[in-house]
Design an enzyme around this catalytic site. Structure first.
Site, PDB file in Angstrom:
ATOM      1  CE  LYS A  77      -3.855   2.028   2.686  1.00  0.00           C
ATOM      2  NZ  LYS A  77      -4.786   1.819   3.824  1.00  0.00           N
ATOM      3  CB  SER A 152      -8.138   3.802   2.914  1.00  0.00           C
ATOM      4  OG  SER A 152      -7.316   3.172   3.866  1.00  0.00           O
ATOM      5  CB  SER A 176      -8.578   0.886   5.689  1.00  0.00           C
ATOM      6  OG  SER A 176      -9.325   2.056   5.534  1.00  0.00           O
TER       7      SER A 176
HETATM    8  N1  GLN Z   1     -13.409   4.293   6.361  1.00  0.00           N
HETATM    9  C1  GLN Z   1     -12.764   4.727   7.553  1.00  0.00           C
HETATM   10  C2  GLN Z   1     -12.353   6.170   7.419  1.00  0.00           C
HETATM   11  O1  GLN Z   1     -12.660   6.740   6.436  1.00  0.00           O
HETATM   12  C3  GLN Z   1     -11.601   3.847   7.863  1.00  0.00           C
HETATM   13  C4  GLN Z   1     -10.361   4.193   7.137  1.00  0.00           C
HETATM   14  C5  GLN Z   1      -9.202   3.348   7.526  1.00  0.00           C
HETATM   15  O2  GLN Z   1      -9.342   2.296   8.160  1.00  0.00           O
HETATM   16  N2  GLN Z   1      -8.022   3.799   7.166  1.00  0.00           N
HETATM   17  O3  GLN Z   1     -11.759   6.744   8.266  1.00  0.00           O
END
Ligand code: GLN
Length: 485
Positions: A77, A152, A176
């Site tokens: 990532k 994400s 995410s």
């Molecule tokens: N969807 C969540 C957010 O927007 C989680 C994001 C994540 O786990 N990095 O913060």
């Protein structure tokens, strides 16, 4: 080669059925051929990959591989710093940033002989649930290119689902790893907070962020986790524990396993078709000898509001470093220092990141701290207590990962609150710091649905065992989208 498990790839390399260079070239060719449709990579590191593969082949030929995974490619990532290679974190702010060092996870991978294919696309600074906030454009779901891959870690999930990489790293602050794994039909694990070092992993909300493996199966995820975990003195929250082999319990029987199913996870927001898939998966566990009982997570409904105070608060502090002075984007011809700060940040950050910085700054400001931040931390404690209580009664908690299957691109971009609510089943896990997984459990309208397995602190090996046993009885995890077969 791209549908082989990591164990099969490892054996193939050792038996000289193919070399690491051939294997790596195969995946690089697939990325070239298919990623135009998916946009799952921000950077493809072809030269580095082939050089690392060559070095791995030499180790293999000398009969001296560094680990069972030596010579197998992976994708990182783009939140993990890579020495000499652009690390953008999905943001214009870091589009020109070349990290001067490797993240701990990246150097652990190198020490294990892994081959880096490239850096995967992601929501900007890991803020999002659909991979649509990336400066580098949205990622498409390989099962249906009209659909989001989740976020994400959407690039990592899409790349693994389309078998453009046999495995990929992800990070999970509020879901995410698990949510994109669910939406793309792969296996993802968020470890116990502190198990995987955050050194060189660009910070979003430091008390929640945790790296973990994304792969086709639980067995693959276990092998990958072995190559990610380890104490790191450079991360003050890194846990110093005895090394554990996460594959050790895979084949244990799950006869008598006590599964807790929280009614809070089957509330009105849940798509009944997703509920049906999850219930069928839990039935499969009963058929394997597990028992099911109710557990209550009475404060789960407070997890989204608490998270959307705590995460923005921490992000507003973490992202203060992007000031246009030291690294990252700098605006053109600043008039003075204040103009430099203002315009660099205004031009460098996207709108979701700005929204979070504003919410976080407000929540932390004098006079509001007690009402918002402190209150959210108190709720966080209650949520941890709920899990503690539940795990005194059961071995594992099961439920959905996401209330719906993958939604269409653009469907929720104008409505942040609806987008935030799609995290309702994943966020409490980060607030408590316990580990959890998503495993493929079926489809709704041709789009994958994940089953979530939540365990007590440090139960990763057990969770992987529970997941592996399901994958021995079902083949959802082995399905590859037809367009990428
Ligand atoms: N969807 C969540 C957010 O927007 C989680 C994001 C994540 O786990 N990095 O913060």
């Amino acid at each position: 080669m791209h549908t082989k498990s990591l164990t099969e790839l490892s054996q193939g390399l050792r038996n000289r059925e193919f070399s690491s260079v051939e294997l790596t070239q195969h995946f690089l060719d697939r990325i070239k051929r298919y990623d135009g449709q998916l946009n799952s990579f921000i950077t493809v590191t072809e030269e580095v990959a082939l050089a690392q593969a060559k070095a791995a082949d030499e180790l293999l030929q000398a009969g001296n591989p560094s680990s069972p995974l030596t010579g197998i490619p992976l994708a990182h990532k783009d939140i993990f710093c890579t020495n000499g290679i652009k690390t953008s974190c999905g943001s214009k702010m870091l589009d020109n940033f070349v990290a001067p060092y490797d993240a701990h996870v990246v150097s652990k991978g190198q020490a294990a002989g892994l081959v880096m294919l490239g850096k995967t696309n992601m929501d900007e600074f890991a803020m999002g649930s659909s991979n649509e906030t990336s400066y580098f454009g949205a990622v498409k779901n390989p099962w249906d290119v009209q659909a989001v891959p989740g976020g994400s870690s959407g690039g990592s999930a899409a790349a693994v689902a389309a078998r453009l990489a046999p495995m990929a790293t992800g990070t999970d602050t509020g879901g995410s790893i698990r949510q994109p794994a669910a939406l793309c039909g792969i296996t993802g694990l968020k470890p116990t907070y502190g198990l995987v070092s955050r050194f060189g992993m660009i910070a979003f909300a430091s008390s929640l962020d945790q790296g973990g493996p994304m792969a086709a199966s639980a067995e693959d995820a276990a092998l990958m986790l072995n190559a990610m975990v380890g104490f790191d003195p450079r991360d003050s929250t890194s846990l110093e524990r005895e090394a554990e082999d996460y594959t050790a319990q895979l084949n244990n029987s799950i006869e008598g396993l006590k599964i807790g199913v929280p009614s809070a996870f089957f509330s009105e927001g849940l798509d009944p078709r997703v509920a049906a898939v999850v219930e069928a998966a839990i039935k499969e566990y009963e058929a394997a000898g597990a028992t099911v009982q109710d557990v209550t997570l009475p404060n789960n409904h407070l997890s989204v509001p608490a998270y959307y105070i705590i995460a923005p608060a921490e992000c507003s502090s973490n992202l203060a470093r992007y000031d246009g002075v030291r690294f990252g984007y700098r605006c053109d011809k600043p008039k003075d220092l204040i103009d430099l700060y203002k315009r660099s940040r205004a031009e460098g950050f996207g709108s979701e990141v700005k929204r979070r910085i504003m919410v976080g700054t407000y929540a932390l400001s004098a006079g509001y701290y007690d009402a918002y931040y402190l209150k959210a931390q108190q709720i966080r404690r209650l949520i941890s207590e709920d899990f503690k209580q539940a795990f005194s009664e059961v071995d594992v908690i099961m439920g959905p990962v996401s209330p719906t299957p993958a939604f269409n691109l653009g469907e929720k971009t104008d409505d942040p609150v609806t987008m935030y609510l799609s995290d309702i089943y994943t966020i409490s896990i980060n607030l408590a710091g316990v580990p959890a997984m998503s495993i493929p459990a079926g489809f709704v309208d041709n789009r994958p649905v994940g089953l979530q397995l939540i365990g007590n602190y440090f139960s990763e090996a057990k969770l992987l065992n529970i997941a592996h046993q399901y994958q021995q009885r079902t083949d959802w995890h082995a399905k590859v989208p037809a367009a990428f077969a």
